[in-house]
Design a protein around this motif. Structure first.
Motif, PDB file in Angstrom:
ATOM      1  N   ASP A 130       0.945  -1.306  -0.005  1.00  0.00           N
ATOM      2  CA  ASP A 130       0.013  -0.164  -0.110  1.00  0.00           C
ATOM      3  C   ASP A 130       0.798   1.234   0.116  1.00  0.00           C
ATOM      4  O   ASP A 130       0.530   2.157   0.937  1.00  0.00           O
ATOM      5  N   GLN A 131       1.790   1.289  -0.829  1.00  0.00           N
ATOM      6  CA  GLN A 131       2.600   2.409  -1.253  1.00  0.00           C
ATOM      7  C   GLN A 131       1.738   3.834  -1.246  1.00  0.00           C
ATOM      8  O   GLN A 131       0.857   3.880  -1.949  1.00  0.00           O
ATOM      9  N   THR A 132       2.287   4.682  -0.713  1.00  0.00           N
ATOM     10  CA  THR A 132       1.553   6.317  -0.543  1.00  0.00           C
ATOM     11  C   THR A 132       2.691   7.397  -1.261  1.00  0.00           C
ATOM     12  O   THR A 132       2.455   8.509  -1.143  1.00  0.00           O
ATOM     13  N   ALA A 133       3.492   6.767  -2.070  1.00  0.00           N
ATOM     14  CA  ALA A 133       4.528   7.807  -2.453  1.00  0.00           C
ATOM     15  C   ALA A 133       4.299   8.189  -3.876  1.00  0.00           C
ATOM     16  O   ALA A 133       5.375   8.787  -4.903  1.00  0.00           O
ATOM     17  N   GLY A 134       2.931   7.894  -4.204  1.00  0.00           N
ATOM     18  CA  GLY A 134       2.736   8.491  -5.854  1.00  0.00           C
ATOM     19  C   GLY A 134       3.435   7.469  -6.894  1.00  0.00           C
ATOM     20  O   GLY A 134       3.535   6.400  -6.763  1.00  0.00           O
ATOM     21  N   PRO A 135       3.815   8.458  -7.814  1.00  0.00           N
ATOM     22  CA  PRO A 135       4.414   7.453  -8.858  1.00  0.00           C
ATOM     23  C   PRO A 135       5.864   6.948  -8.542  1.00  0.00           C
ATOM     24  O   PRO A 135       6.714   6.079  -9.339  1.00  0.00           O
ATOM     25  N   ILE A 136       6.492   7.407  -7.460  1.00  0.00           N
ATOM     26  CA  ILE A 136       7.603   6.749  -6.949  1.00  0.00           C
ATOM     27  C   ILE A 136       7.755   5.498  -6.344  1.00  0.00           C
ATOM     28  O   ILE A 136       6.923   5.237  -5.475  1.00  0.00           O
ATOM     29  N   ASN A 137       8.460   4.748  -6.896  1.00  0.00           N
ATOM     30  CA  ASN A 137       8.413   3.247  -6.382  1.00  0.00           C
ATOM     31  C   ASN A 137       9.285   3.094  -5.042  1.00  0.00           C
ATOM     32  O   ASN A 137      10.547   3.493  -5.057  1.00  0.00           O
ATOM     33  N   VAL A 138       8.780   2.529  -4.036  1.00  0.00           N
ATOM     34  CA  VAL A 138       9.669   2.444  -2.793  1.00  0.00           C
ATOM     35  C   VAL A 138      10.304   0.915  -3.010  1.00  0.00           C
ATOM     36  O   VAL A 138      11.428   0.687  -2.147  1.00  0.00           O
ATOM     37  N   ASP A 139       9.810  -0.073  -3.790  1.00  0.00           N
ATOM     38  CA  ASP A 139      10.398  -1.492  -3.836  1.00  0.00           C
ATOM     39  C   ASP A 139      11.978  -1.201  -4.180  1.00  0.00           C
ATOM     40  O   ASP A 139      12.354  -0.102  -5.018  1.00  0.00           O
ATOM     41  N   TYR A 140      12.811  -2.178  -3.959  1.00  0.00           N
ATOM     42  CA  TYR A 140      14.170  -2.327  -4.435  1.00  0.00           C
ATOM     43  C   TYR A 140      14.562  -3.490  -4.262  1.00  0.00           C
ATOM     44  O   TYR A 140      14.108  -4.468  -3.624  1.00  0.00           O
ATOM     45  N   VAL A 141      15.697  -3.862  -4.903  1.00  0.00           N
ATOM     46  CA  VAL A 141      16.651  -4.910  -4.896  1.00  0.00           C
ATOM     47  C   VAL A 141      18.073  -4.971  -4.541  1.00  0.00           C
ATOM     48  O   VAL A 141      18.632  -3.988  -4.828  1.00  0.00           O
ATOM     49  N   GLU A 142      18.569  -5.689  -3.549  1.00  0.00           N
ATOM     50  CA  GLU A 142      19.983  -5.627  -3.254  1.00  0.00           C
ATOM     51  C   GLU A 142      20.554  -7.162  -3.628  1.00  0.00           C
ATOM     52  O   GLU A 142      20.017  -8.066  -3.316  1.00  0.00           O
ATOM     53  N   LEU A 143      21.705  -7.080  -3.989  1.00  0.00           N
ATOM     54  CA  LEU A 143      22.547  -8.209  -4.112  1.00  0.00           C
ATOM     55  C   LEU A 143      23.339  -8.273  -3.047  1.00  0.00           C
ATOM     56  O   LEU A 143      24.112  -7.308  -2.338  1.00  0.00           O
ATOM     57  N   LYS A 144      23.641  -9.494  -2.559  1.00  0.00           N
ATOM     58  CA  LYS A 144      24.560  -9.513  -1.279  1.00  0.00           C
ATOM     59  C   LYS A 144      25.769 -10.381  -1.735  1.00  0.00           C
ATOM     60  O   LYS A 144      25.530 -11.763  -2.057  1.00  0.00           O
ATOM     61  N   LEU A 145      26.816 -10.417  -0.944  1.00  0.00           N
ATOM     62  CA  LEU A 145      28.125 -10.939  -1.000  1.00  0.00           C
ATOM     63  C   LEU A 145      28.560 -11.134   0.814  1.00  0.00           C
ATOM     64  O   LEU A 145      28.877 -10.162   1.138  1.00  0.00           O
ATOM     65  N   GLY A 146      28.561 -12.306   1.164  1.00  0.00           N
ATOM     66  CA  GLY A 146      28.931 -12.445   2.585  1.00  0.00           C
ATOM     67  C   GLY A 146      29.776 -13.211   2.687  1.00  0.00           C
ATOM     68  O   GLY A 146      29.936 -14.404   1.941  1.00  0.00           O
ATOM     69  N   ALA A 147      30.535 -13.384   3.855  1.00  0.00           N
ATOM     70  CA  ALA A 147      31.496 -14.401   4.387  1.00  0.00           C
ATOM     71  C   ALA A 147      31.887 -14.345   5.845  1.00  0.00           C
ATOM     72  O   ALA A 147      31.874 -13.255   6.570  1.00  0.00           O
ATOM     73  N   SER A 148      31.899 -15.697   6.534  1.00  0.00           N
ATOM     74  CA  SER A 148      32.073 -15.651   7.820  1.00  0.00           C
ATOM     75  C   SER A 148      32.787 -16.946   8.268  1.00  0.00           C
ATOM     76  O   SER A 148      32.796 -17.710   7.461  1.00  0.00           O
ATOM     77  N   MET A 149      33.264 -17.022   9.495  1.00  0.00           N
ATOM     78  CA  MET A 149      34.213 -18.099   9.877  1.00  0.00           C
ATOM     79  C   MET A 149      34.083 -18.016  11.321  1.00  0.00           C
ATOM     80  O   MET A 149      33.771 -16.952  12.203  1.00  0.00           O
ATOM     81  N   SER A 150      34.630 -18.907  12.063  1.00  0.00           N
ATOM     82  CA  SER A 150      34.770 -19.263  13.448  1.00  0.00           C
ATOM     83  C   SER A 150      36.331 -19.250  14.007  1.00  0.00           C
ATOM     84  O   SER A 150      36.958 -20.237  13.562  1.00  0.00           O
TER      85      SER A 150
END
Length: 268
Positions: A130-150
């Motif tokens: 239910d976006q209320t920003a008129g013609p501006i789109n609030v949705d977006y996409v992100e790409l993620k690159l992560g790395a972890s270790m113990s």
């Protein structure tokens, strides 16, 4: 880029480089015959699933309140098979700031393990109801690159890099880098306590982002502890950022220091 951002970028690069060096060292050891030549058994693939839900005293995302500093209810579900994972997560947000009443995140990716390092290559789609920003789109996409270790028992360190070609409210390309660490403490009564902290840096290369927000880069951080018991967890966390816009900007008040409490249940 400011000196602060250069330092943060250097820390993130050093973290990722350290993880890569650990992996390379293990690979060299295997190539030199220091480990047994017998092939390692293939990891067992199995289907996993879980659902979660709870309440936050405030929904803070990268240092900024998403629900006008009010409590937010959230729910989610995750599935996995081998190194593949996918999930959905939703939470209440403020129409005043986010121009929506609910955020719905869809995500998927893979988590391959190379030596001591677990990598995370994924994509996240942030959808707003239910976006209320008129013609501006609030949705977006992100790409993620992560790395972890113990690095040692009960401890985890890692880093994430996020890239969005067109950030929320159509504000252009945005880059985000985060580093984090956590440590699980010995059990106390019925609780398993842990401590964790995170520091992040977000910047954009487009003027639209700076014009919309009143700044083109900022740093955020949090630190806190979690008490886990059975299927429940209780998290107590301090959030802050260096955002200083002034002039009555909404984001200025929503990005100041705050304590956030989260109660969460995960099933099965």
């Amino acid at each position: 880029m400011t000196l602060r951002s250069k330092l943060i970028s250097s820390v993130a690069a050093a973290t990722i480089a350290g993880l890569a060096m650990s992996t390379a060292a293990l690979a060299d050891g295997m190539a030199g015959g220091s480990l047994k030549d017998e092939p390692a058994p293939a990891p067992e693939r199995q289907f996993t699933w879980s659902v979660n839900g709870g309440i936050m005293s405030d929904y803070v995302f990268r240092g900024v309140s998403q629900n006008d500093e009010d409590p937010s209810i959230f729910v989610g579900a995750d599935v996995g098979y081998g190194i593949f994972y996918a999930g959905i997560w939703a939470a209440e947000v403020s129409e005043t700031f986010v121009a929506s009443n609910a955020e719905i995140d869809l995500y998927a990716g893979i988590k391959p393990v190379v030596g001591p390092v677990t990598f995370d290559l994924g994509v996240i789609y942030y959808a707003y109801n239910d976006q209320t920003a008129g013609p501006i789109n609030v949705d977006y996409v992100e790409l993620k690159l992560g790395a972890s270790m113990s690095p040692f028992e009960n401890a985890t360190i890692g880093g994430n890099f996020f890239y969005s070609p067109d950030y929320t409210f159509e504000t252009g390309t945005v880059y985000t880098v985060e580093g984090y660490a956590s440590y699980t403490l010995p059990q106390m009564w019925i609780f398993t306590p842990s401590v964790s902290a995170l520091v992040g840096y977000q910047t954009s290369e487009d003027d639209a982002y700076a014009t919309f927000n009143g700044f083109d880069e900022y740093v955020y951080w949090n630190a806190g502890f979690t008490l886990a018991v059975e299927k429940l967890s209780f998290d107590f966390r301090y959030w802050d950022s260096d955002i200083e816009v002034g002039g009555g900007a909404v984001v200025d008040d929503l990005a100041d220091e705050r304590f956030v409490f989260t109660a969460k249940v995960v099933l099965p």
